[in-house]
Write a protein that holds these residues in place. Structure first.
Motif, PDB file in Angstrom:
ATOM      1  N   ARG A 171       0.832  -1.208   0.000  1.00 39.06           N
ATOM      2  CA  ARG A 171       0.000   0.000   0.000  1.00 39.06           C
ATOM      3  C   ARG A 171       0.865   1.256   0.000  1.00 39.06           C
ATOM      4  O   ARG A 171       0.487   2.282  -0.561  1.00 39.06           O
ATOM      5  N   ALA A 172       2.012   1.160   0.652  1.00 35.65           N
ATOM      6  CA  ALA A 172       2.900   2.323   0.679  1.00 35.65           C
ATOM      7  C   ALA A 172       3.351   2.687  -0.732  1.00 35.65           C
ATOM      8  O   ALA A 172       3.410   3.874  -1.088  1.00 35.65           O
TER       9      ALA A 172
ATOM     10  N   GLU B  11       1.705   2.029  -3.528  1.00 37.60           N
ATOM     11  CA  GLU B  11       0.548   2.571  -4.235  1.00 37.60           C
ATOM     12  C   GLU B  11       0.235   3.984  -3.758  1.00 37.60           C
ATOM     13  O   GLU B  11      -0.152   4.850  -4.560  1.00 37.60           O
ATOM     14  N   CYS B  12       0.419   4.226  -2.466  1.00 33.35           N
ATOM     15  CA  CYS B  12       0.196   5.576  -1.937  1.00 33.35           C
ATOM     16  C   CYS B  12       1.211   6.551  -2.528  1.00 33.35           C
ATOM     17  O   CYS B  12       0.873   7.691  -2.871  1.00 33.35           O
ATOM     18  N   ALA B  13       2.462   6.097  -2.649  1.00 30.59           N
ATOM     19  CA  ALA B  13       3.486   6.960  -3.233  1.00 30.59           C
ATOM     20  C   ALA B  13       3.134   7.323  -4.670  1.00 30.59           C
ATOM     21  O   ALA B  13       3.397   8.451  -5.127  1.00 30.59           O
ATOM     22  N   HIS B  14       2.505   6.385  -5.388  1.00 28.18           N
ATOM     23  CA  HIS B  14       2.112   6.695  -6.758  1.00 28.18           C
ATOM     24  C   HIS B  14       0.941   7.683  -6.774  1.00 28.18           C
ATOM     25  O   HIS B  14       0.908   8.604  -7.603  1.00 28.18           O
ATOM     26  N   LEU B  15      -0.006   7.503  -5.863  1.00 35.39           N
ATOM     27  CA  LEU B  15      -1.122   8.451  -5.783  1.00 35.39           C
ATOM     28  C   LEU B  15      -0.654   9.835  -5.353  1.00 35.39           C
ATOM     29  O   LEU B  15      -1.297  10.844  -5.684  1.00 35.39           O
ATOM     30  N   ASN B  16       0.461   9.892  -4.614  1.00 32.18           N
ATOM     31  CA  ASN B  16       1.006  11.190  -4.205  1.00 32.18           C
ATOM     32  C   ASN B  16       1.406  12.045  -5.394  1.00 32.18           C
ATOM     33  O   ASN B  16       1.520  13.285  -5.265  1.00 32.18           O
ATOM     34  N   ARG B  17       1.630  11.409  -6.556  1.00 35.18           N
ATOM     35  CA  ARG B  17       2.048  12.160  -7.743  1.00 35.18           C
ATOM     36  C   ARG B  17       0.884  12.892  -8.403  1.00 35.18           C
ATOM     37  O   ARG B  17       1.095  13.692  -9.316  1.00 35.18           O
TER      38      ARG B  17
ATOM     39  N   PRO C  23      -0.469   6.544   3.769  1.00 30.44           N
ATOM     40  CA  PRO C  23      -0.944   5.153   3.642  1.00 30.44           C
ATOM     41  C   PRO C  23      -2.127   4.822   4.547  1.00 30.44           C
ATOM     42  O   PRO C  23      -2.887   3.903   4.242  1.00 30.44           O
ATOM     43  N   GLU C  24      -2.286   5.564   5.644  1.00 30.29           N
ATOM     44  CA  GLU C  24      -3.422   5.299   6.531  1.00 30.29           C
ATOM     45  C   GLU C  24      -4.751   5.524   5.821  1.00 30.29           C
ATOM     46  O   GLU C  24      -5.754   4.870   6.124  1.00 30.29           O
TER      47      GLU C  24
ATOM     48  N   PRO D 184       2.272   0.909 -10.065  1.00 32.24           N
ATOM     49  CA  PRO D 184       3.003  -0.290  -9.614  1.00 32.24           C
ATOM     50  C   PRO D 184       2.168  -1.556  -9.800  1.00 32.24           C
ATOM     51  O   PRO D 184       1.007  -1.600  -9.418  1.00 32.24           O
ATOM     52  N   GLY D 185       2.783  -2.563 -10.399  1.00 35.94           N
ATOM     53  CA  GLY D 185       2.081  -3.814 -10.655  1.00 35.94           C
ATOM     54  C   GLY D 185       2.147  -4.189 -12.119  1.00 35.94           C
ATOM     55  O   GLY D 185       2.764  -3.497 -12.943  1.00 35.94           O
ATOM     56  N   ARG D 186       1.515  -5.297 -12.470  1.00 37.01           N
ATOM     57  CA  ARG D 186       1.468  -5.792 -13.843  1.00 37.01           C
ATOM     58  C   ARG D 186       0.025  -5.748 -14.350  1.00 37.01           C
ATOM     59  O   ARG D 186      -0.880  -6.231 -13.683  1.00 37.01           O
ATOM     60  N   THR D 187      -0.152  -5.182 -15.514  1.00 41.37           N
ATOM     61  CA  THR D 187      -1.499  -4.962 -16.047  1.00 41.37           C
ATOM     62  C   THR D 187      -2.202  -6.282 -16.321  1.00 41.37           C
ATOM     63  O   THR D 187      -1.659  -7.175 -16.973  1.00 41.37           O
ATOM     64  N   VAL D 188      -3.433  -6.383 -15.821  1.00 38.60           N
ATOM     65  CA  VAL D 188      -4.267  -7.542 -16.123  1.00 38.60           C
ATOM     66  C   VAL D 188      -5.487  -7.126 -16.931  1.00 38.60           C
ATOM     67  O   VAL D 188      -6.041  -7.922 -17.696  1.00 38.60           O
ATOM     68  N   ALA D 189      -5.933  -5.876 -16.802  1.00 41.36           N
ATOM     69  CA  ALA D 189      -7.076  -5.379 -17.573  1.00 41.36           C
ATOM     70  C   ALA D 189      -6.906  -3.879 -17.766  1.00 41.36           C
ATOM     71  O   ALA D 189      -6.450  -3.171 -16.864  1.00 41.36           O
TER      72      ALA D 189
END
Length: 469
Positions: free
Chosen positions: A57-58, A60-66, A75-76, A137-142
């Motif tokens: 989650r940290a 993903e949160c860092a990506h949303l921070n952009r 992250p909370e 962050p991650g690998r695209t599935v859809a």
């Protein structure tokens, strides 16, 4: 009527209930955990689902921070697995699930992409930089570009022509959503009949090709009449996007099932050979046991590695079927419905996964039964060996008892000999002292008495030993 005294605070109201279970509030609010979005038409939804294995989650949160103005996001805020950020002119929704995370960007649909356009460029009008999507962050599935537009549904032929032009002119899969023949009010039935469209009017059309575009996205088009509420548009978008995501997640079990095919065939052949050798007794038990243990280990490893994937496939497939039912779709003349297309192509894949899972479980049970048979044979052989060993021990004990009896008889004779010798020496000493006795005659007369005394003493010792044991 007595006046009721209002409580001073909400806390006082809770005094009339027992203490809450620790999970009560969380379980109660779960129904509101992922509320449907309100989508104002015409709208463009850019949707990306990525596998989140190894992604925290940290991260993903860092990506949303952009995102603009979200540098202070912590992250909370992501602990509830759902977050909707309302930004200037668009909305970003983040949802984390057990295996994947979904990102949805909802923004107005540009004018050049309205119904009537020919395969319009959608990413060029994205309010976010395309680089932000690429760095999720991650690998695209859809990945789906969902356009939602206004248009009357009366003229089905003309509307289908416009929709196919918008999707690039290729064959489409289309459904009339929201149809309910048992309980529907038809307001525009006559125009629909004139155009060969005789189903009860639903609330919207959904069209797609289920094809990956050069930019990596699928395209979907939803057409709804004027007056469609924003909440209904949000529910329709959610169902279509979830349907596609769950379809792809369900299909993740298919490559696993195909990869297991050769291994299962080899294992089944090995089991047949082991069973034949077990029946013919052509191989030693130890060799059979080693082979069977190796086979059982490989089968159990395959079960442990893939049982979750097969169970998840069944769960995702159930969600696909549920979302299809929620569409309440009817066919549009000349096209397949989304549900028909899904089932015709998804059902064989799911049947393969189910059959592979059952085949693996059946193989595990057969290996266990063969192991039981071999264990029974080994136990019987061991029991026979134990009986033979016990018989040998019994014979040895009998010989030992006989030898012991012989030794005891010799011991009685030897002890008696020494006792008689002592008596003889004592008699000779008495004769030398002047007593009128014949030592030899006296010793000879005492021999039976000495033998009886030694034998009696030995019997008493044996009796005490037996009582002690």
């Amino acid at each position: 009527m007595p006046n009721a005294t209002p409580p001073d605070s909400a806390a006082q109201l809770r005094h009339c209930l027992p203490p809450d279970d620790l999970q009560r509030a969380a379980l109660h609010n779960e129904v509101h955990a992922r509320p449907s979005a309100r989508v104002r038409l015409p709208a463009l939804i850019v949707y990306v689902a990525v596998l989140n294995e190894g992604v925290s989650r940290a991260a993903e949160c860092a990506h949303l921070n952009r995102l603009p103005g979200q540098a202070g996001l912590t992250p909370e805020r992501l602990q509830d697995n759902f977050l909707r950020l309302r930004l200037d002119g668009f909305t970003v929704k983040w949802e984390r699930h057990s295996e994947f995370t979904r990102y949805s960007i909802v923004q107005p649909l540009p004018e050049h992409a309205l119904l009537g356009a020919c395969e319009p460029d959608l990413m060029g009008s994205l309010t976010l930089p395309a680089q932000w999507l690429a760095q999720i962050p991650g690998r695209t599935v859809a990945a789906v570009q969902l356009a939602m537009v206004h248009a009357p549904l009366d003229d089905a032929t003309a509307l289908m022509a416009q929709a196919m032009r918008w999707l690039g002119g290729r064959t489409v899969v289309a459904s009339l959503m929201g149809s309910n023949a048992a309980n529907v009010t038809v307001q525009n039935a006559e125009p629909a009949k004139r155009h060969g469209y005789e189903h009860p009017m639903g609330h919207s059309w959904a069209l797609t090709q289920f094809r990956l575009q050069p930019d990596g996205f699928e395209r979907m088009l939803v057409i709804a009449p004027e007056g469609t509420s924003q909440t209904r548009a949000g529910r329709v978008a959610a169902r279509l996007l979830e349907l596609e995501t769950y379809r792809l997640m369900a299909l993740r079990g298919l490559p696993v099932a195909k990869a297991l095919g050769p291994m299962l065939a080899q294992a089944e052949g090995d089991l047949v050979r082991i069973t034949s050798q077990l029946e013919n007794k052509s191989v030693s038990d130890q060799e059979l046991l080693d082979t069977l243990v190796s086979l059982a280990a490989s089968v159990e490893r395959a079960t442990a590695e893939n049982s979750y994937r097969f169970a998840a496939t069944q769960a995702y497939y159930a969600l696909v079927n549920q979302r299809i039912r929620e569409l309440r779709e009817k066919a549009i003349p000349g096209t397949q419905t989304i549900g028909e297309f899904m089932q015709r192509r998804l059902s064989p894949a799911m049947a393969t996964v189910v059959a592979t899972g059952q085949r693996l479980a059946s193989l595990s049970e057969r290996v266990a039964r063969t192991s039981d048979l071999l264990r029974t044979r080994v136990d019987i052989a061991t029991e026979v060996q134990n009986q033979q060993l016990l018989a040998k021990l019994t014979r040895g004990q009998e010989l030992q008892l006989r030898l012991q009896s012989t030794v005891e008889g010799l011991s009685i004779a030897a002890i008696s000999y020494y006792v008689v010798s002592l008596l003889l020496y004592g008699g000779k000493a008495l004769k030398a002292a002047g007593l009128p006795i014949n030592p030899e005659m006296a010793a000879g007369a005492l021999v039976p008495l000495v033998l009886w005394a030694v034998w009696r003493t030995t019997r008493r010792i044996h009796a005490k030993l037996h009582v002690g044991n």
